[in-house]
Design a protein around this motif. Structure first.
Motif, PDB file in Angstrom:
ATOM      1  N   VAL A  29      46.927  12.102  23.602  1.00  0.00           N
ATOM      2  CA  VAL A  29      46.681  13.104  24.855  1.00  0.00           C
ATOM      3  C   VAL A  29      47.281  12.288  26.199  1.00  0.00           C
ATOM      4  CG1 VAL A  29      45.679  14.933  26.281  1.00  0.00           C
ATOM      5  CG2 VAL A  29      44.927  14.836  23.856  1.00  0.00           C
ATOM      6  N   SER A  30      47.250  11.156  26.423  1.00  0.00           N
ATOM      7  CA  SER A  30      47.722  10.730  27.324  1.00  0.00           C
ATOM      8  C   SER A  30      49.080  10.288  27.293  1.00  0.00           C
ATOM      9  CB  SER A  30      47.669   9.523  27.927  1.00  0.00           C
ATOM     10  OG  SER A  30      47.236   8.725  26.236  1.00  0.00           O
ATOM     11  N   LYS A  31      49.658  10.613  26.209  1.00  0.00           N
ATOM     12  CA  LYS A  31      51.088  10.180  25.769  1.00  0.00           C
ATOM     13  C   LYS A  31      52.285  11.744  25.843  1.00  0.00           C
ATOM     14  CE  LYS A  31      50.697   6.064  23.131  1.00  0.00           C
ATOM     15  NZ  LYS A  31      50.868   5.850  21.755  1.00  0.00           N
ATOM     16  N   LYS A  32      52.006  12.541  26.059  1.00  0.00           N
ATOM     17  CA  LYS A  32      51.713  14.082  25.852  1.00  0.00           C
ATOM     18  C   LYS A  32      52.049  14.386  27.927  1.00  0.00           C
ATOM     19  CE  LYS A  32      50.546  16.200  21.584  1.00  0.00           C
ATOM     20  NZ  LYS A  32      52.211  16.467  20.682  1.00  0.00           N
ATOM     21  N   PRO A  33      53.729  15.108  28.094  1.00  0.00           N
ATOM     22  CA  PRO A  33      53.495  15.901  29.035  1.00  0.00           C
ATOM     23  C   PRO A  33      52.796  16.821  29.709  1.00  0.00           C
ATOM     24  CG  PRO A  33      55.502  16.694  27.903  1.00  0.00           C
ATOM     25  CD  PRO A  33      54.597  15.649  27.203  1.00  0.00           C
ATOM     26  N   TYR A  34      52.413  16.679  30.944  1.00  0.00           N
ATOM     27  CA  TYR A  34      51.591  18.032  31.468  1.00  0.00           C
ATOM     28  C   TYR A  34      51.826  19.526  30.773  1.00  0.00           C
ATOM     29  CZ  TYR A  34      48.405  15.006  33.002  1.00  0.00           C
ATOM     30  OH  TYR A  34      46.850  14.325  32.716  1.00  0.00           O
ATOM     31  N   LEU A  35      51.764  20.108  31.008  1.00  0.00           N
ATOM     32  CA  LEU A  35      52.240  21.767  30.385  1.00  0.00           C
ATOM     33  C   LEU A  35      52.595  22.343  32.059  1.00  0.00           C
ATOM     34  CD1 LEU A  35      50.813  24.050  27.256  1.00  0.00           C
ATOM     35  CD2 LEU A  35      53.363  23.172  28.025  1.00  0.00           C
TER      36      LEU A  35
END
Length: 110
Positions: A29-35
């Protein structure tokens, strides 16, 4: 082997790997960009408002036009209601009564 022995063997077993998945999930989750929220531009909002207003105006015009141009035939409507409620005007009314009183005689002519 009894059930108690099987339960005892099961209680002694341990999992060889780490079962906790919180750390791995949080890492992904920390590697994915925020929506990011999608902002509509003002032109699109005005188009929606204008289309809705035009539809309301057209519906109002059609309603008023039908209200003033539609003619009601009150006399014909009253005559039709009187004919429907007048049972003596039906030529087959006696046949309906006869069928209700004795259906076998009416159907088979006994």
């Amino acid at each position: 082997m009894t059930i108690e022995q099987q339960l005892e063997n099961l209680s002694r077993q341990t999992c060889p790997k780490q079962v906790d998945v919180v750390d791995s999930v949080m890492e992904v989750v920390s590697k994915k960009p925020y929506l990011q929220p999608v902002h509509r531009n003002r032109r699109q909002a005005w188009r929606i408002v204008a289309t809705t207003a035009a539809a309301v105006v057209v519906a109002l015009i059609v309603n008023v036009t039908m209200l003033y141009t539609h003619s009601y035939d009150d006399e014909g409507l009253g005559l039709m209601m009187a004919q429907v409620n007048d049972c003596s005007s039906y030529p087959a009314w006696n046949a309906v009564e006869d069928a209700a009183v004795d259906p076998l005689e009416y159907v088979y002519g006994y």
